[in-house]
Write an enzyme that holds these catalytic residues in place. Structure first.
Site, short mmCIF file in Angstrom:
data_model
loop_
_atom_site.label_atom_id
_atom_site.label_comp_id
_atom_site.label_asym_id
_atom_site.label_seq_id
_atom_site.Cartn_x
_atom_site.Cartn_y
_atom_site.Cartn_z
N GLU A 14 0.76 -1.22 -0.07
CA GLU A 14 -0.04 0.15 0.00
C GLU A 14 0.90 1.45 -0.04
O GLU A 14 1.88 1.34 0.34
CB GLU A 14 -0.82 0.01 1.07
CG GLU A 14 -2.60 -0.54 0.81
CD GLU A 14 -3.20 0.61 0.13
OE1 GLU A 14 -2.59 1.51 -0.23
OE2 GLU A 14 -4.59 0.18 0.03
N ASN A 98 -6.18 6.77 7.19
CA ASN A 98 -6.00 5.88 6.13
C ASN A 98 -4.66 6.23 5.43
O ASN A 98 -3.77 5.57 4.84
CB ASN A 98 -7.14 5.57 5.12
CG ASN A 98 -6.95 4.41 4.32
OD1 ASN A 98 -6.24 3.54 4.21
ND2 ASN A 98 -7.92 4.60 3.09
N ASN A 148 -10.26 7.28 0.46
CA ASN A 148 -9.07 6.61 0.12
C ASN A 148 -7.95 7.36 -0.47
O ASN A 148 -7.52 8.32 0.06
CB ASN A 148 -9.33 5.27 -1.03
CG ASN A 148 -8.94 3.77 -0.34
OD1 ASN A 148 -8.04 3.81 0.27
ND2 ASN A 148 -10.00 2.90 -0.29
N ASP A 195 -9.18 3.34 -5.21
CA ASP A 195 -8.16 3.06 -4.17
C ASP A 195 -7.25 3.99 -4.08
O ASP A 195 -7.36 5.34 -4.11
CB ASP A 195 -7.64 1.51 -3.76
CG ASP A 195 -7.38 1.12 -2.46
OD1 ASP A 195 -6.64 2.04 -1.81
OD2 ASP A 195 -7.57 0.24 -2.06
#
Length: 289
Positions: A14, A98, A148, A195
């Site tokens: 990520e 996030n 996101n 995302d």
């Protein structure tokens, strides 16, 4: 467009960033921040006291920032390698944070958080907070439908955020004080679930999509320009390489939130040549502005 695998054996990659000639990423589930070179060789650069979610970017002076999502802390790596608290976000939300992006003026945007999720949901409506260079912290947006990826245009005037559960990319004007205004739909993605995102020099946005197993390049308004298919969920993407025209995609097999921490190592880094180089922030050229 077909991508090639350059690295495998990750848990969940990520927050990919191009920094000092390598692709840096967060290997969720391990606490590792890994740098991968052009030949796919990985090096663990730092292990952080977080399992997931956590994400990275750099301050204008080159110091690394790490969002420790569940702990509600924005951490900063000092010259001696130690991590210190740059900002405490716990008073703003007890829900996980996030994503992060630092613009060219040193404004830091962190999203996630927000109200507690409804029963059966993993995330409540998200927020965006701003940490200015003088250390002031304030909320600048709310009611983000699963906040996101974020990116800022090269002129530091527009922030784009992926609203995964609303199937859209949303834009805000950035004011002189870093505040956000004029919220609008930048692109309606239909059945797309955006995302991680990045911007290119032609003003298009690449977004990664986990359930649809691809990465898509769109222009403002939603016109699809290119699609890169994968055999597993695509979590985020970043433009980098020597000329900024290599699209890196972090992908892994998705088996649900309850299985994100496991011994499975299905994470890949994919790469494909892109039609335009990276632009804006996160910066592809280096960690320094």
């Amino acid at each position: 467009m077909n991508a090639e695998v350059i690295t495998e054996g990750l848990a969940f990659g990520e927050s990919p960033r191009w920094h000092d000639g390598r692709l840096w990423l967060c290997n969720w589930g391990t606490g590792e921040i890994v740098a991968v070179d052009k030949d796919g060789r990985g090096e663990v650069m730092l292990t952080v006291p977080a399992v997931l979610p956590y994400c990275i970017d750099w301050m204008p002076d080159g110091r690394l920032l790490v969002v420790s999502g569940r702990e509600g802390l924005l951490l900063r790596q000092e010259a001696d390698g130690t991590l210190v608290t740059h900002a405490d976000l716990r008073e703003l939300s007890r829900s996980p944070w996030n994503e992060i992006v630092v613009d060219g003026r040193g404004n830091i945007y962190v999203n996630g958080g927000g109200p507690a999720p409804a029963p059966g949901e993993h995330f409540g409506p998200g927020t965006i907070v701003l940490i200015t260079p003088d250390g002031t912290i304030r909320q600048v947006a709310e009611n983000i439908a699963f906040a996101n990826g974020m990116a800022v245009t090269p002129d530091n005037k527009t922030l784009i955020v992926a609203e995964s559960h609303a199937n859209r990319l949303t834009a805000f004007d950035i004011g002189g004080d870093g505040g956000l205004a004029n919220r609008r739909v930048w692109a309606d993605l239909g059945n797309g679930f955006p995302d991680g995102i990045c911007i290119d020099a032609e003003g298009a946005v690449w977004y990664a999509d986990v359930p649809n197993r691809h990465c898509v390049r769109v222009r403002e308004g939603g016109e699809v320009l290119q699609t890169v298919d994968a055999d597993r969920g695509c979590f985020a993407c970043m433009l980098g390489g020597t000329d900024g025209k290599t699209l890196f995609i972090v992908a892994a097999e998705w088996r649900g939130f309850e299985h994100m921490i496991s011994d499975a190592r299905t994470g890949h880094v994919l790469s494909v040549e892109a039609p335009a180089p990276g632009a804006g922030y996160p910066s592809y050229s280096s960690g320094r502005r």
